[in-house]
Design a protein around this motif. Sequence first.
Motif, PDB file in Angstrom:
ATOM      1  N   GLY A  24      70.251  48.998  63.715  1.00 21.69           N
ATOM      2  CA  GLY A  24      70.281  47.894  64.657  1.00 21.69           C
ATOM      3  C   GLY A  24      71.190  46.824  64.102  1.00 21.69           C
ATOM      4  N   GLY A  25      70.829  45.680  64.342  1.00 23.59           N
ATOM      5  CA  GLY A  25      69.656  44.873  64.307  1.00 23.59           C
ATOM      6  C   GLY A  25      68.583  45.516  63.420  1.00 23.59           C
ATOM      7  N   GLU A  26      67.389  45.258  63.824  1.00 18.84           N
ATOM      8  CA  GLU A  26      66.200  45.810  63.150  1.00 18.84           C
ATOM      9  C   GLU A  26      65.608  46.870  64.064  1.00 18.84           C
ATOM     10  OE1 GLU A  26      63.681  47.333  61.301  1.00 18.84           O
ATOM     11  OE2 GLU A  26      64.397  45.661  60.068  1.00 18.84           O
ATOM     12  N   PRO A  27      65.833  48.171  63.761  1.00 19.06           N
ATOM     13  CA  PRO A  27      65.381  49.227  64.664  1.00 19.06           C
ATOM     14  C   PRO A  27      63.877  49.233  64.913  1.00 19.06           C
ATOM     15  CG  PRO A  27      66.135  50.157  62.584  1.00 19.06           C
ATOM     16  CD  PRO A  27      66.493  48.696  62.572  1.00 19.06           C
ATOM     17  N   LEU A  28      63.097  48.720  63.967  1.00 20.21           N
ATOM     18  CA  LEU A  28      61.644  48.679  64.153  1.00 20.21           C
ATOM     19  C   LEU A  28      61.231  47.752  65.296  1.00 20.21           C
ATOM     20  CD1 LEU A  28      60.587  48.537  60.409  1.00 20.21           C
ATOM     21  CD2 LEU A  28      60.321  50.476  61.954  1.00 20.21           C
ATOM     22  N   LEU A  29      62.127  46.867  65.733  1.00 22.75           N
ATOM     23  CA  LEU A  29      61.816  45.946  66.830  1.00 22.75           C
ATOM     24  C   LEU A  29      62.049  46.562  68.208  1.00 22.75           C
ATOM     25  CD1 LEU A  29      63.228  42.586  65.404  1.00 22.75           C
ATOM     26  CD2 LEU A  29      60.859  43.396  65.444  1.00 22.75           C
ATOM     27  N   HIS A  30      62.671  47.727  68.264  1.00 16.86           N
ATOM     28  CA  HIS A  30      62.872  48.393  69.556  1.00 16.86           C
ATOM     29  C   HIS A  30      61.523  48.884  70.070  1.00 16.86           C
ATOM     30  CE1 HIS A  30      64.025  51.422  72.512  1.00 16.86           C
ATOM     31  NE2 HIS A  30      65.197  50.811  72.567  1.00 16.86           N
ATOM     32  N   PRO A  31      61.165  48.594  71.320  1.00 22.53           N
ATOM     33  CA  PRO A  31      59.833  48.976  71.821  1.00 22.53           C
ATOM     34  C   PRO A  31      59.576  50.476  71.828  1.00 22.53           C
ATOM     35  CG  PRO A  31      61.209  48.130  73.601  1.00 22.53           C
ATOM     36  CD  PRO A  31      61.961  47.891  72.328  1.00 22.53           C
ATOM     37  N   GLY A  32      60.618  51.292  71.872  1.00 18.85           N
ATOM     38  CA  GLY A  32      60.429  52.742  71.874  1.00 18.85           C
ATOM     39  C   GLY A  32      60.628  53.385  70.521  1.00 18.85           C
ATOM     40  N   PHE A  33      60.732  52.574  69.465  1.00 14.34           N
ATOM     41  CA  PHE A  33      61.065  53.107  68.137  1.00 14.34           C
ATOM     42  C   PHE A  33      60.142  54.233  67.675  1.00 14.34           C
ATOM     43  CE2 PHE A  33      60.529  53.063  63.533  1.00 14.34           C
ATOM     44  CZ  PHE A  33      61.807  53.454  63.153  1.00 14.34           C
ATOM     45  N   PRO A  34      58.814  54.060  67.663  1.00 13.70           N
ATOM     46  CA  PRO A  34      57.954  55.154  67.185  1.00 13.70           C
ATOM     47  C   PRO A  34      58.153  56.439  67.995  1.00 13.70           C
ATOM     48  CG  PRO A  34      56.677  53.134  67.407  1.00 13.70           C
ATOM     49  CD  PRO A  34      58.023  52.889  68.051  1.00 13.70           C
ATOM     50  N   GLU A  35      58.289  56.286  69.289  1.00 13.41           N
ATOM     51  CA  GLU A  35      58.491  57.447  70.164  1.00 13.41           C
ATOM     52  C   GLU A  35      59.822  58.144  69.863  1.00 13.41           C
ATOM     53  OE1 GLU A  35      59.059  58.254  74.927  1.00 13.41           O
ATOM     54  OE2 GLU A  35      58.057  56.413  74.290  1.00 13.41           O
ATOM     55  N   LEU A  36      60.868  57.372  69.582  1.00 13.76           N
ATOM     56  CA  LEU A  36      62.171  57.950  69.271  1.00 13.76           C
ATOM     57  C   LEU A  36      62.139  58.722  67.956  1.00 13.76           C
ATOM     58  CD1 LEU A  36      64.506  55.030  70.370  1.00 13.76           C
ATOM     59  CD2 LEU A  36      64.157  57.223  71.526  1.00 13.76           C
ATOM     60  N   VAL A  37      61.482  58.166  66.955  1.00  8.42           N
ATOM     61  CA  VAL A  37      61.359  58.860  65.670  1.00  8.42           C
ATOM     62  C   VAL A  37      60.583  60.164  65.850  1.00  8.42           C
ATOM     63  CG1 VAL A  37      60.338  58.744  63.366  1.00  8.42           C
ATOM     64  CG2 VAL A  37      61.603  56.782  64.263  1.00  8.42           C
ATOM     65  N   GLU A  38      59.471  60.099  66.549  1.00  6.50           N
ATOM     66  CA  GLU A  38      58.671  61.309  66.789  1.00  6.50           C
ATOM     67  C   GLU A  38      59.478  62.355  67.550  1.00  6.50           C
ATOM     68  OE1 GLU A  38      55.116  59.984  68.734  1.00  6.50           O
ATOM     69  OE2 GLU A  38      54.393  58.948  66.941  1.00  6.50           O
ATOM     70  N   HIS A  39      60.243  61.911  68.520  1.00  7.87           N
ATOM     71  CA  HIS A  39      61.053  62.840  69.308  1.00  7.87           C
ATOM     72  C   HIS A  39      62.099  63.524  68.428  1.00  7.87           C
ATOM     73  CE1 HIS A  39      62.615  64.448  73.074  1.00  7.87           C
ATOM     74  NE2 HIS A  39      63.813  64.278  72.546  1.00  7.87           N
ATOM     75  N   ALA A  40      62.760  62.745  67.582  1.00  2.63           N
ATOM     76  CA  ALA A  40      63.771  63.309  66.684  1.00  2.63           C
ATOM     77  C   ALA A  40      63.143  64.315  65.720  1.00  2.63           C
ATOM     78  CB  ALA A  40      64.471  62.189  65.915  1.00  2.63           C
ATOM     79  N   LEU A  41      61.979  63.997  65.196  1.00  6.94           N
ATOM     80  CA  LEU A  41      61.306  64.923  64.277  1.00  6.94           C
ATOM     81  C   LEU A  41      60.901  66.208  64.998  1.00  6.94           C
ATOM     82  CD1 LEU A  41      59.141  62.369  62.263  1.00  6.94           C
ATOM     83  CD2 LEU A  41      61.152  63.648  61.427  1.00  6.94           C
ATOM     84  N   ARG A  42      60.386  66.077  66.218  1.00 12.12           N
ATOM     85  CA  ARG A  42      60.028  67.273  67.008  1.00 12.12           C
ATOM     86  C   ARG A  42      61.254  68.125  67.320  1.00 12.12           C
ATOM     87  NH1 ARG A  42      56.643  63.678  69.782  1.00 12.12           N
ATOM     88  NH2 ARG A  42      58.186  63.524  71.444  1.00 12.12           N
ATOM     89  N   ALA A  43      62.417  67.491  67.441  1.00 12.00           N
ATOM     90  CA  ALA A  43      63.659  68.216  67.702  1.00 12.00           C
ATOM     91  C   ALA A  43      64.200  68.890  66.446  1.00 12.00           C
ATOM     92  CB  ALA A  43      64.712  67.271  68.290  1.00 12.00           C
ATOM     93  N   GLY A  44      63.510  68.689  65.313  1.00 13.82           N
ATOM     94  CA  GLY A  44      63.911  69.333  64.063  1.00 13.82           C
ATOM     95  C   GLY A  44      64.935  68.563  63.252  1.00 13.82           C
ATOM     96  N   LEU A  45      65.105  67.281  63.568  1.00 13.22           N
ATOM     97  CA  LEU A  45      66.086  66.453  62.847  1.00 13.22           C
ATOM     98  C   LEU A  45      65.443  65.722  61.680  1.00 13.22           C
ATOM     99  CD1 LEU A  45      67.884  64.899  65.936  1.00 13.22           C
ATOM    100  CD2 LEU A  45      68.684  66.792  64.525  1.00 13.22           C
ATOM    101  N   ASN A  46      66.213  65.517  60.632  1.00 15.79           N
ATOM    102  CA  ASN A  46      65.830  64.599  59.567  1.00 15.79           C
ATOM    103  C   ASN A  46      66.040  63.195  60.115  1.00 15.79           C
ATOM    104  OD1 ASN A  46      65.386  66.621  57.514  1.00 15.79           O
ATOM    105  ND2 ASN A  46      67.599  66.872  57.493  1.00 15.79           N
ATOM    106  N   VAL A  47      65.204  62.254  59.715  1.00 20.60           N
ATOM    107  CA  VAL A  47      65.306  60.890  60.234  1.00 20.60           C
ATOM    108  C   VAL A  47      65.517  59.911  59.088  1.00 20.60           C
ATOM    109  CG1 VAL A  47      64.038  59.037  61.399  1.00 20.60           C
ATOM    110  CG2 VAL A  47      63.891  61.378  62.266  1.00 20.60           C
TER     111      VAL A  47
END
Length: 94
Positions: free
Chosen positions: A68-91
Amino acid sequence: MTVLDTRPNAQVDFLSLEITSRCQFTCPSQCYAEAGPTKGHGSMATSDWHRLIDEAAALGTSTVQFIGGEPLLHPGFPELVEHALRAGLNVRIH
């Protein structure tokens, strides 16, 4: 002579996603990201980020970094991280 890879399916191994310009700080010097407490999260919805993450994974990307900015301030941040992990990506979070 530099030769660029112009194959249509060239692999992108690492992807950095700037998901917000919001930041809790008001730094006295110029911010490289031009971020701040009154900045927004951009025009992409969380579903747009999901689609981009899915496309990156399909192209063989192994790592996605949220910035970002501060990515933790994005309202969808936890969902985006979970989605990336489910897609098999390193985060990575920066």
